[in-house]
Design an enzyme around this catalytic site. Structure first.
Site, PDB file in Angstrom:
ATOM      1  N   GLU A  93      -9.770  -1.566   5.643  1.00 13.53           N
ATOM      2  CA  GLU A  93      -8.487  -2.062   6.293  1.00 13.53           C
ATOM      3  C   GLU A  93      -8.968  -1.880   7.792  1.00 13.53           C
ATOM      4  OE1 GLU A  93      -5.569   1.506   6.271  1.00 13.53           O
ATOM      5  OE2 GLU A  93      -4.249   0.039   7.354  1.00 13.53           O
ATOM      6  N   SER A 100       4.949  -1.300   4.098  1.00 12.95           N
ATOM      7  CA  SER A 100       5.122  -2.500   4.395  1.00 12.95           C
ATOM      8  C   SER A 100       4.748  -3.535   3.175  1.00 12.95           C
ATOM      9  CB  SER A 100       3.789  -3.164   5.314  1.00 12.95           C
ATOM     10  OG  SER A 100       3.959  -2.186   6.535  1.00 12.95           O
ATOM     11  N   GLU A 140      -4.220   8.743  18.516  1.00 12.84           N
ATOM     12  CA  GLU A 140      -4.572  10.252  18.759  1.00 12.84           C
ATOM     13  C   GLU A 140      -5.953  10.155  17.415  1.00 12.84           C
ATOM     14  OE1 GLU A 140      -1.469   9.462  18.670  1.00 12.84           O
ATOM     15  OE2 GLU A 140      -0.734   9.766  20.748  1.00 12.84           O
ATOM     16  N   GLN A 147       0.900  -1.025  -0.009  1.00 14.60           N
ATOM     17  CA  GLN A 147      -0.074   0.037  -0.103  1.00 14.60           C
ATOM     18  C   GLN A 147       0.767   1.262   0.068  1.00 14.60           C
ATOM     19  OE1 GLN A 147      -1.514   0.800   3.977  1.00 14.60           O
ATOM     20  NE2 GLN A 147      -3.329   2.019   3.010  1.00 14.60           N
ATOM     21  N   GLY A 148       0.774   2.111  -1.185  1.00 10.23           N
ATOM     22  CA  GLY A 148       1.548   3.305  -0.974  1.00 10.23           C
ATOM     23  C   GLY A 148       0.987   4.600  -0.953  1.00 10.23           C
ATOM     24  N   SER A 187       1.342   6.518   2.715  1.00  4.36           N
ATOM     25  CA  SER A 187       1.883   7.475   3.440  1.00  4.36           C
ATOM     26  C   SER A 187       3.243   7.900   2.679  1.00  4.36           C
ATOM     27  CB  SER A 187       2.538   6.685   4.736  1.00  4.36           C
ATOM     28  OG  SER A 187       1.333   6.190   5.486  1.00  4.36           O
TER      29      SER A 187
HETATM   30  C1  LIG Z   1       4.097  -1.041  11.325  1.00  5.86           C
HETATM   31  C2  LIG Z   1       3.910   0.064  10.393  1.00  5.86           C
HETATM   32  C3  LIG Z   1       3.189  -0.276   9.024  1.00  5.86           C
HETATM   33  C4  LIG Z   1       2.827   0.688   8.128  1.00  5.86           C
HETATM   34  N1  LIG Z   1       2.565   0.390   7.009  1.00  5.86           N
HETATM   35  C5  LIG Z   1       2.078   1.155   5.984  1.00  5.86           C
HETATM   36  C6  LIG Z   1       1.967   0.709   4.669  1.00  5.86           C
HETATM   37  O1  LIG Z   1       2.029  -0.386   4.285  1.00  5.86           O
HETATM   38  N2  LIG Z   1       1.639   1.833   3.722  1.00  5.86           N
HETATM   39  C7  LIG Z   1       1.515   3.151   4.199  1.00  5.86           C
HETATM   40  O2  LIG Z   1       1.019   3.953   3.337  1.00  5.86           O
HETATM   41  N3  LIG Z   1       1.695   3.365   5.376  1.00  5.86           N
HETATM   42  C8  LIG Z   1       1.977   2.489   6.320  1.00  5.86           C
HETATM   43  N4  LIG Z   1       2.257   2.988   7.489  1.00  5.86           N
HETATM   44  C9  LIG Z   1       2.276   4.382   8.064  1.00  5.86           C
HETATM   45  C10 LIG Z   1       1.161   4.729   8.579  1.00  5.86           C
HETATM   46  O3  LIG Z   1      -0.008   4.918   8.081  1.00  5.86           O
HETATM   47  C11 LIG Z   1       1.481   6.203   9.456  1.00  5.86           C
HETATM   48  O4  LIG Z   1       2.708   6.146  10.094  1.00  5.86           O
HETATM   49  C12 LIG Z   1       0.330   6.906  10.298  1.00  5.86           C
HETATM   50  O5  LIG Z   1      -0.749   7.003   9.296  1.00  5.86           O
HETATM   51  C13 LIG Z   1       0.987   8.071  10.884  1.00  5.86           C
HETATM   52  O6  LIG Z   1       1.660   9.145  10.163  1.00  5.86           O
HETATM   53  P1  LIG Z   1       2.964   9.575  10.303  1.00  5.86           P
HETATM   54  O7  LIG Z   1       3.796   8.507  10.721  1.00  5.86           O
HETATM   55  O8  LIG Z   1       3.376  10.472   9.122  1.00  5.86           O
HETATM   56  O9  LIG Z   1       2.568  10.388  11.729  1.00  5.86           O
HETATM   57  P2  LIG Z   1       2.225  12.184  11.756  1.00  5.86           P
HETATM   58  O10 LIG Z   1       0.867  12.056  10.969  1.00  5.86           O
HETATM   59  O11 LIG Z   1       3.515  12.773  11.225  1.00  5.86           O
HETATM   60  O12 LIG Z   1       1.858  11.981  13.254  1.00  5.86           O
HETATM   61  C14 LIG Z   1       2.867  12.247  14.049  1.00  5.86           C
HETATM   62  C15 LIG Z   1       2.200  12.465  15.381  1.00  5.86           C
HETATM   63  O13 LIG Z   1       1.131  13.787  15.370  1.00  5.86           O
HETATM   64  C16 LIG Z   1      -0.067  13.063  16.003  1.00  5.86           C
HETATM   65  N5  LIG Z   1      -1.077  13.697  15.235  1.00  5.86           N
HETATM   66  C17 LIG Z   1      -1.229  13.925  14.043  1.00  5.86           C
HETATM   67  N6  LIG Z   1      -2.119  14.378  13.547  1.00  5.86           N
HETATM   68  C18 LIG Z   1      -2.982  14.860  14.692  1.00  5.86           C
HETATM   69  C19 LIG Z   1      -4.241  15.450  14.939  1.00  5.86           C
HETATM   70  N7  LIG Z   1      -4.993  15.971  14.169  1.00  5.86           N
HETATM   71  N8  LIG Z   1      -4.684  15.348  16.387  1.00  5.86           N
HETATM   72  C20 LIG Z   1      -4.013  14.946  17.262  1.00  5.86           C
HETATM   73  N9  LIG Z   1      -2.624  14.350  16.854  1.00  5.86           N
HETATM   74  C21 LIG Z   1      -2.144  14.227  15.732  1.00  5.86           C
HETATM   75  C22 LIG Z   1       0.083  11.649  15.858  1.00  5.86           C
HETATM   76  O14 LIG Z   1      -0.933  10.889  16.355  1.00  5.86           O
HETATM   77  C23 LIG Z   1       1.354  11.156  15.988  1.00  5.86           C
HETATM   78  O15 LIG Z   1       1.840  10.900  17.327  1.00  5.86           O
HETATM   79  C24 LIG Z   1       2.674   2.047   8.558  1.00  5.86           C
HETATM   80  C25 LIG Z   1       3.109   2.294   9.859  1.00  5.86           C
HETATM   81  C26 LIG Z   1       3.543   1.440  10.821  1.00  5.86           C
HETATM   82  C27 LIG Z   1       4.030   1.854  12.158  1.00  5.86           C
END
Ligand SMILES: Cc1cc2nc3c(=O)[nH]c(=O)nc-3n(C[C@H](O)[C@H](O)[C@H](O)COP(=O)(O)OP(=O)(O)OC[C@H]3O[C@@H](n4cnc5c(N)ncnc54)[C@H](O)[C@@H]3O)c2cc1C
Length: 411
Positions: free
Chosen positions: A254, A169, A394, A134-135, A137
């Site tokens: 999902e 992933s 969150e 899944q592309g 993020s």
């Molecule tokens: C094990 C794992 C597998 C994954 N696999 C995939 C995958 O296959 N494909 C894919 O596309 N993505 C994947 N992801 C990515 C995942 O979807 C993102 O990590 C997730 O959506 C959070 O985005 P971010 O990491 O950019 O954090 P951010 O969005 O930058 O968030 C950073 C922090 O800010 C907080 N925050 C952000 N916005 C708000 C708000 N509005 N209110 C309160 N708090 C907030 C968050 O809770 C977090 O603590 C994976 C992640 C993990 C950990």
């Protein structure tokens, strides 16, 4: 008898019997390699080979894609995936490796692709011969998914893709990717479009996959870089500019909602897998000595374990409520609660396990003195990913507050 067996229709009774007989004769034996805790940490070809062979066998036996039409490789059955899932779980089969394909890509392709594309892609997805990733993020688009910047520029009936996806992933084994792209920079939501892209055949030729190392030492997710990758317009799902709506189909499934059930994650418990439950926690406390006595005899510790047992029982009840049709007034109310509860309980169970194990919690996989083979520190570290993946805790709380309970929006 499983919880729902007494409600089976005659077709379902027959199908359940088929699953049970087949599983009794064909459940795979112990793998020759250590299996990861979930499909998101499959690292080696040996792990993948074992799990792919299991998925193919289960598909050939009719237990995967049961409710999809025969024309796309399914079984044309009615509400039978649920039954196959119950039977696979009861038989403690290994998990299915093509987790993103089955849970997210299959329903999205099914509802939004042209017939010819569905008929071509779905059978190999169900059998696990083609792994999907899944592309979505990107470095600047996670919780705020609509900020995706990976761009597709139109060149006749082709598109030229440039950009950077992250946390992808299974991309290191994937043939195909579901890909959310920007096709118009002047509109945030309506500027997004959705494609399926064959990434494996383009490795080194427009696609680079770079593994990311987790704090566990595992490499389950990746960065994926697109540099002038040419993709045919026939790989676009739905209309141009409708990517956000298509992405909602993916996210709904999902989270376990939607009318097409996802095949089971299995329930295997063997020498090579580990479960983060209170019963394994009790085993650990029983086998760990503290001040000359089993740790389980410590009243404070017993109290902490009881608190977790109560929360785990509450989660179990909520998971049952999520299967009751009359309680689905909002498509994600119970599912989001369950994702939140399950991931946070698992984290707290892991933390208490490390406290019980004390100094020996620092012994890791491969150390013969490590409690439970060093799996507790592994599952504790991995539990942090589960409160982030598929939407952080969150963000789940925001959605529950704003969209389910109708509270005022956060600033
Ligand atoms: C094990 C794992 C597998 C994954 N696999 C995939 C995958 O296959 N494909 C894919 O596309 N993505 C994947 N992801 C990515 C995942 O979807 C993102 O990590 C997730 O959506 C959070 O985005 P971010 O990491 O950019 O954090 P951010 O969005 O930058 O968030 C950073 C922090 O800010 C907080 N925050 C952000 N916005 C708000 C708000 N509005 N209110 C309160 N708090 C907030 C968050 O809770 C977090 O603590 C994976 C992640 C993990 C950990």
């Amino acid at each position: 008898m499983t919880e729902s067996a007494h409600q089976d229709t005659p077709e379902q009774v027959e199908f359940r019997e088929h699953c049970r007989t087949w599983l009794a004769a064909n459940k795979p034996g112990e793998p020759g390699v250590r299996l990861p805790l979930s499909p998101l940490e499959i690292m080696t070809q040996e792990q993948l080979d074992y799990l792919q062979a299991w998925q193919k066998a289960a598909y050939d036996a009719g237990m995967i894609g049961c409710d999809y039409p025969v024309t796309v490789g399914g079984g044309s059955r009615s509400d039978c995936q649920r039954i196959a899932n119950e039977e696979m779980k009861g038989a403690r089969t290994p998990f299915l490796p093509n987790v993103i394909g089955l849970g997210m890509a299959a329903p999205t392709v099914f509802y939004h692709a042209q017939d010819e594309l569905k008929e071509r892609l779905l059978p190999r997805l169900f059998s696990g011969e083609d792994i999907w990733c899944q592309g979505f993020s990107e470095p600047g688009a996670g919780s705020d998914l609509a900020s995706v910047q990976t761009f597709a520029e139109r060149k006749g009936d082709k598109w030229l893709i440039n950009g950077h996806k992250v946390w992808t992933s299974l991309a290191h084994f994937a043939e195909w990717m579901i890909l959310l792209l920007r096709t118009d920079r002047s509109h945030k939501y309506d500027g997004l479009s959705y494609f399926v892209v064959p990434i494996r055949s383009a490795l080194g030729n427009g696609v680079t996959v770079r593994p990311l190392i987790k704090m566990t030492g595992e490499t389950g997710f990746n960065e994926v870089i697109f540099e002038d990758l040419e993709v045919d317009d026939s790989y676009r799902l739905d209309e141009l500019g409708k990517g956000w709506q298509v992405a909602m189909t993916t996210l709904l499934h999902e989270r376990g909602a939607g009318d097409l059930k996802t095949p089971s994650a299995g329930g295997m418990k063997s020498k090579t897998t580990h479960s983060t439950t209170t019963s394994s926690l009790i085993d650990l406390a029983r086998n760990t000595m503290r001040n000359g006595r089993p740790a389980l005899e410590d009243p404070l510790l017993r109290d902490q374990i009881m608190q977790l047992i109560i929360r785990e029982a509450g989660l179990g009840i909520n998971q049952r409520r999520a299967r009751v049709a009359g309680l689905q007034d909002h498509p994600s109310r119970l599912l989001l609660q369950n994702k939140l509860l399950a991931s946070e309980i698992a984290q707290d169970i892991g933390a208490l396990a490390l406290e019980i194990a004390g100094a020996s919690a620092s012994l890791y996989l491969g150390d013969s003195n490590a409690p439970a083979g060093g799996q507790w520190p592994l599952s504790y570290m991995n539990s942090y990913g589960m409160t982030i993946a598929a939407g952080t805790s969150e963000v789940q709380r925001n959605i529950l507050g704003e969209r389910v309970l109708g509270l005022a929006k956060s600033k």
